[in-house]
Design an enzyme around this catalytic site. Structure first.
Site, short mmCIF file in Angstrom:
data_model
loop_
_atom_site.label_atom_id
_atom_site.label_comp_id
_atom_site.label_asym_id
_atom_site.label_seq_id
_atom_site.Cartn_x
_atom_site.Cartn_y
_atom_site.Cartn_z
CB ALA A 1 -0.93 0.00 1.22
CG ASN B 1 -5.62 7.45 2.14
OD1 ASN B 1 -6.75 7.92 1.97
ND2 ASN B 1 -4.96 7.61 3.26
CG ASN C 1 -1.41 9.41 3.15
OD1 ASN C 1 -1.67 8.45 2.44
ND2 ASN C 1 -1.27 9.30 4.46
CE LYS C 2 -0.61 4.59 1.51
NZ LYS C 2 -1.64 5.07 2.43
CB ILE C 3 3.50 7.78 -4.59
CG1 ILE C 3 4.61 7.90 -3.55
CG2 ILE C 3 4.03 8.14 -5.97
CD1 ILE C 3 5.89 7.20 -3.90
#
Length: 377
Positions: free
Chosen positions: A164, A188, A190-192
């Site tokens: 994840a 999500n 805040n992910k890359i």
């Protein structure tokens, strides 16, 4: 706190992303099927080198179905990483199973193969092998997958890869998410890359992908009538959000390169401060540096990681502790664990600095960290 807030890992959005979202909106393909959904899955397969992908509502949903369709059932045990967000173990509990936590190793902060081997050896001796091993690729870095895959093969235990946090990472030239029976990704905010939410299950197992696709759409049988022979889940990603994810995915290499650039600048600028050590890059792997994480030795530094976070917060800069090990979480206090001291030490000394920011914002973060150290000295 008059200065503009610097967030830890905000979404990196572009005009191209907006155009892709707008195009999908204008096409009226809003529901959880449509051309963008299929294209997103196909492009992920191409980039990761896997055969099948199923886009879902969250990484947690993908973990739940991966474990369920691997055969995890009530009363089973699943060996999983303790250095992780709670979702990794929550998905085990959704299946009625019990997580058994494996400590981290220091070389990359991920699951310790030596402790996994000990746990598997003891489980085999007692005739109670786990239903699965779930390895978490924490902070954008792969674990020692050669050793972990070999152990799972030796004991014939299915491996689920919680990648994840690691989309864009690699291990010995192989993409994170492409190991084991299934890999799990998160999109999500805040992910890359992000769809605002969302996740994906990736696999080379055609039957597994078909089952996950079926269950994620309420297990509705094909045909005109609404027939359900099994209980399903409302877990499918919408076509609208898939369009955003596809646009973001097209720039993945550049996004990873930028985060690595930010991390390397922190190391150059702050690495000589007393008591500071940055997260190592494990041998054979390429870390995305999803978050720019470091450790502080309070004896050498003169301040703790929490005191540094307080100093950053006073200047409107978000920082975050490392994951609290899952074996120390109140809701998992009854669960077994192997080791735990390494993850506990990392959590007690670690923090993550902002990893998605401009050069000017990073300069502001660095100055704040330097002031905090100078004041304590």
């Amino acid at each position: 706190m008059s200065a503009e807030r610097i967030y830890l890992s905000p979404p990196d959005m572009s005009e191209a992303d907006l155009a892709a979202l707008t195009d999908a909106f204008r096409s009226n393909w809003i529901a959880p099927v449509g051309p963008a959904l299929a294209a997103f899955e196909a492009e992920m397969c191409r980039q990761l080198g896997v055969a099948h992908a199923v886009a879902l509502a969250s990484g947690t949903a993908a973990l739940h179905l991966a474990l369920k369709e691997t055969g995890v059932k009530p009363g089973d045990r699943v060996f999983c990483s303790t250095m992780s967000f709670a979702a990794s173990a929550n998905a085990v509990v959704y299946c009625g199973a019990e997580p058994v936590f494996i400590d981290s190793e220091r070389a990359g902060w991920n699951m310790d193969p030596a402790l996994l081997e000990k746990a598997l050896r003891e489980a085999a001796a007692s005739g109670q092998l786990p239903a699965a091993v779930e390895v978490v690729q924490a902070y954008g870095q792969c674990a020692d997958m050669d050793a972990i895959c070999a152990l799972c093969d030796r004991y014939e235990v299915p491996l689920i890869e919680d990648a994840a946090e690691a989309l864009g990472a690699s291990y010995r030239g192989r993409a994170a998410g492409s190991f084991g029976r299934a890999g799990v990704l998160s999109f999500n905010g805040n992910k890359i890359i992000t769809c605002s939410g969302g996740g994906m299950l990736v696999t080379d197992d055609a039957a597994l992908a078909a089952r996950v696709r079926y269950l994620s759409t309420q297990a509705r049988e094909p045909g005109r009538e609404y027939i359900h022979r099994e209980v399903g889940y409302n877990y499918r990603l919408s076509n609208l959000l898939a369009a955003l994810g596809l646009s973001q995915l097209n720039g993945l290499p550049q996004r990873v390169a930028r985060r690595r650039e930010v991390f390397n600048h922190y190391v150059k600028r702050l690495g000589a401060l007393p008591g500071v050590t940055f997260m190592p890059e494990a041998e054979g792997g390429t870390c995305t540096r999803w978050l720019s994480s470091l450790l502080i030795d309070p004896q050498e530094a003169g301040l703790t990681s929490h005191e540094l976070m307080d100093a950053l917060e006073a200047e409107n800069i978000e920082a975050r502790p490392l994951w609290r090990p899952l074996h120390t979480q109140p809701c998992f206090a009854h669960c077994r664990s192997y080791g735990g001291e390494v993850a506990e030490e990392l959590a007690s000394r670690g923090l993550s600095l902002p990893s998605q920011l401009t050069d000017e914002q990073q300069e502001r973060v660095c100055r704040c960290v330097e002031r905090a150290f100078a004041q304590k000295r």
